[in-house]
Design a protein around this motif. Structure first.
Motif, PDB file in Angstrom:
ATOM      1  N   HIS A 155      -6.517  -0.883  -3.143  1.00  0.00           N
ATOM      2  CA  HIS A 155      -7.164   0.131  -2.317  1.00  0.00           C
ATOM      3  C   HIS A 155      -8.371  -0.470  -1.592  1.00  0.00           C
ATOM      4  N   ARG A 182      -9.655  -2.203   1.194  1.00  0.00           N
ATOM      5  CA  ARG A 182      -9.157  -2.528   2.534  1.00  0.00           C
ATOM      6  C   ARG A 182      -9.808  -3.782   3.108  1.00  0.00           C
ATOM      7  N   TYR A 231      -4.659  -5.245   7.118  1.00  0.00           N
ATOM      8  CA  TYR A 231      -4.716  -3.786   6.987  1.00  0.00           C
ATOM      9  C   TYR A 231      -5.180  -3.104   8.280  1.00  0.00           C
ATOM     10  N   ILE A 236      -6.394   5.302  -0.385  1.00  0.00           N
ATOM     11  CA  ILE A 236      -6.855   4.858   0.936  1.00  0.00           C
ATOM     12  C   ILE A 236      -7.031   6.034   1.894  1.00  0.00           C
ATOM     13  N   ILE A 291       0.837  -1.204   0.000  1.00  0.00           N
ATOM     14  CA  ILE A 291       0.000   0.000   0.000  1.00  0.00           C
ATOM     15  C   ILE A 291       0.871   1.253   0.000  1.00  0.00           C
ATOM     16  N   LYS A 295     -10.172   7.927   1.101  1.00  0.00           N
ATOM     17  CA  LYS A 295     -11.345   7.137   1.497  1.00  0.00           C
ATOM     18  C   LYS A 295     -11.632   7.329   2.980  1.00  0.00           C
ATOM     19  N   GLU A 296     -10.581   7.329   3.789  1.00  0.00           N
ATOM     20  CA  GLU A 296     -10.778   7.443   5.239  1.00  0.00           C
ATOM     21  C   GLU A 296     -11.274   8.840   5.618  1.00  0.00           C
TER      22      GLU A 296
END
Length: 638
Positions: free
Chosen positions: A221, A223, A248, A482, A35, A485-486
């Motif tokens: 990507h 998770r 992850y 990622i 990642i 996204k968070e």
């Protein structure tokens, strides 16, 4: 046994290094997630491992006899064959062996008692050896392997005879993945393998990777996919690579704690340096020889302190906050017996939805079942359907399209926002665009020239500034890395309005939604929980005998729904407790910082009673802070 390793590998283009001194080992049967931010060098590393790129420095080791398979992210196959014919090319040698066996069998069947028995025995021995070789090479199972793999990746048997050249880009990607898996390499390098897969196909691929007898490195990507497949994480950032044990989620827990501790250590180091420098200035100011000697002595000691660099935090993150302008009524949406057909083909029928204020609702289902179509019906973009769609009192919709069709391709970025908000000033719009990483002359870019990720960010910005209280979102995490996204997830969790989202991102669904509708051709089944709860409940329902289901009383059904609601409330209470603790931690950290600042002030040095009092307060605050950290970690792990 080590099957693949890197030793001090670097790669430079012109004078700039893309990756620097990367070293790692991968053992047989290990499953690794690779990642990092877009552009961190992940695909470059894959190309070096496969031999498509030569490293500038360093060495690659691959165990002797181990075959490596590589799935590129955007490989498009060009073939006049059908899907099945393309799969059969992998087993060309086996098919030839099968033909030889058939010919031998035919020759043997023609022999009579009067024929040369010695010749017959030779043929029988040859047949026996070839038959054994055929069996050992999966000769009796390769056709069922092809069928199982294609169906697992979302192809129906009717599609096996489709020519590859008429397939969509996503279907071609799945054909390439099927070919790679059927070749059965010993080491798999997979670059975004879940792109173009629906949830069922992702689940099948997860099981395949878990059962795979070999090493796998996955760039993804997704998770949830990483959580269910890998036991190590390789993080690429700042041109280097760091390894972590676990999946992850375990990596993120460790990473957050590491960053927090590193930042705390750095802040303490900075304060100590500042305190020493202040002491040195004061000693110099006193001017006596003794004081100056002490100042030089302290300076030498300060110079010897190991310099700490500030922990790398990615400050280039999108800042998201969705704020409804007005509060909607309790009933937000009611869909009653919605049905739709295209060209006489029914997509779905009898879909019923009930959504209430504050709910975060996910819609899932296989590709092609009509999830995006249902959103368009609710948004009033499609009007030709049967059934009723009723919006509640004061409901204001904002719609995030998967294809970003709400953007004007001819506009510049700044005009796209300005057209939607003509009363905003130039500086306000520039500030908003900067929050979404559009800075400098980039704000005058044409929308049609943006990448998928940039269009996604721009659509999110338009959504954020709409002040709607009911968000409709179609695959919002597509094209986001990622970290982004968070950020989106945190914004939606804190959103005070109502959310209805179509997504195949199971990690996102698990984290954000509290209700799921599983859409099928015959309707939508409701589950009162997140994605993991949906899986659990679905498994229970599949195990339950139809007879038992039919004899359930209304009281039992009511009790089950009550239990589901309690589970949701428990989860919400846990999330609220975590949020409260984080606020308390922030307060205590600020108080500790203030006390440490006071202790460093020159006016404090000559008041020993004040120093004692401040130190006592500081120790108490630090002790309480430590307890809060422990409690926070305990609840996170529970």
């Amino acid at each position: 046994m080590i099957v693949l390793s890197c030793n001090n590998v670097s790669k430079a283009y012109v004078a700039e290094n893309i990756i620097e001194n990367i070293s790692f080992t991968v053992n047989d049967n290990e499953k690794v997630g690779l990642i990092g931010l877009n552009g961190a060098g992940k695909t470059t590393l894959f190309n070096i491992l496969t031999g498509n790129l030569e490293p500038t420095t360093g060495e690659i080791y691959k165990a002797k006899g181990k075959k490596l398979g590589y799935l590129k992210q955007n490989t498009i196959i060009d073939s006049d064959m059908t899907i099945m014919e393309e799969m059969l090319t992998i087993f060309h040698d086996l098919i030839q062996l099968e033909e030889r066996l058939s010919n031998l069998s035919h020759k043997i069947s023609l022999f009579t008692e009067d024929d040369n028995q010695q010749e017959l025995e030779k043929l029988m021995n040859s047949y026996s050896k070839l038959s054994e070789e055929f069996e050992e090479s999966r000769g009796y199972s390769f056709k069922s392997l092809i069928k199982g793999t294609l169906i697992g990746l979302g192809f129906s048997e009717e599609e096996f005879d489709k020519p590859i050249n008429i397939l969509s880009g996503g279907q071609k990607s799945r054909v390439m993945l099927a070919k790679l898996l059927l070749k059965e390499a010993d080491i798999l390098l997979l670059d975004e393998p879940t792109n173009h897969l629906d949830i069922e196909a992702c689940t099948w691929l997860e099981k395949y990777i878990k059962d795979f007898k070999g090493a796998v490195i996955i760039i993804s990507h997704d998770r949830y996919f990483l959580d269910n497949t890998v036991n190590r994480i390789f993080l690429m950032e700042n041109k280097s690579l760091t390894t972590y044990k676990g999946n992850y989620t375990e990596f993120m827990k460790r990473r957050k704690i590491q960053l927090k501790l590193a930042m705390k250590e750095y802040e303490e180091y900075e304060k100590e340096v500042e305190r020493q420098e202040e002491m040195i200035r004061r000693l110099h100011a006193y001017g006596s020889k003794r004081n100056i000697r002490q100042a030089f002595s302290r300076q030498k000691a300060l110079d010897k302190i190991k310099k700490l660099d500030k922990p790398s935090k990615d400050n280039k993150k999108v800042v998201l906050k969705f704020t409804p302008k007005i509060k909607s009524g309790k009933d937000v949406l009611k869909v009653d017996k919605a049905s739709i057909s295209f060209n006489s083909r029914e997509i779905f029928r009898n879909v019923n939805l009930n959504i209430y204020r504050g709910e975060k609702v996910g819609i899932i289902g296989p590709n092609g079942i009509g999830k995006s179509t249902l959103l368009k019906i609710i948004a009033n973009s499609i009007k030709d359907y049967k059934g009723e769609v009723t919006l509640g009192h004061h409901v204001q919709i904002a719609y995030y399209h998967q294809e970003q069709t709400n953007l004007d391709e001819e506009n510049t970025l700044i005009d796209e926002i300005w057209d939607a908000h003509p009363t905003m000033t130039y500086y306000d719009i520039r500030s908003l665009l900067a929050q979404f990483l559009f800075t400098g002359d980039n704000i005058f870019k044409i929308v049609g020239e943006l990448s998928g990720g940039e269009k996604g960010r721009l659509s999110l910005l338009k959504l954020m500034t709409s002040n709607a209280n009911f968000l409709l979102m179609d695959e919002p995490t597509n094209h986001l890395d990622i970290d982004s996204k968070e950020v989106l997830e945190d914004a939606l969790i804190n959103y005070e309005g109502t959310l209805l989202v179509v997504s195949h991102d199971r990690y996102f669904l698990n984290k954000v939604v509290d209700k799921i509708y599983d859409l099928s051709a015959d309707g939508a089944f409701e589950y009162l929980g997140n994605y993991n709860y949906y899986l659990q409940k679905k498994a229970e329902l599949e195990e339950t005998d139809d007879e038992e289901t039919n004899i359930k009383t209304k009281t039992q059904i009511k009790a089950e729904k009550k239990k589901e609601r309690e589970m949701i409330r428990d989860r919400q209470r846990r999330e609220k407790r975590i949020e409260e603790l984080e606020k308390q931690i922030e307060v205590y950290e600020n108080e500790v910082s203030e006390l440490e600042e006071k202790l460093c002030q020159p006016s404090t040095y000559n008041d020993k009673f004040l120093i004692i009092e401040l130190n006592e307060k500081l120790n108490r605050k630090k002790e309480n802070l430590h307890k809060l950290y422990n409690l926070w970690e305990e609840i996170l792990d529970s």
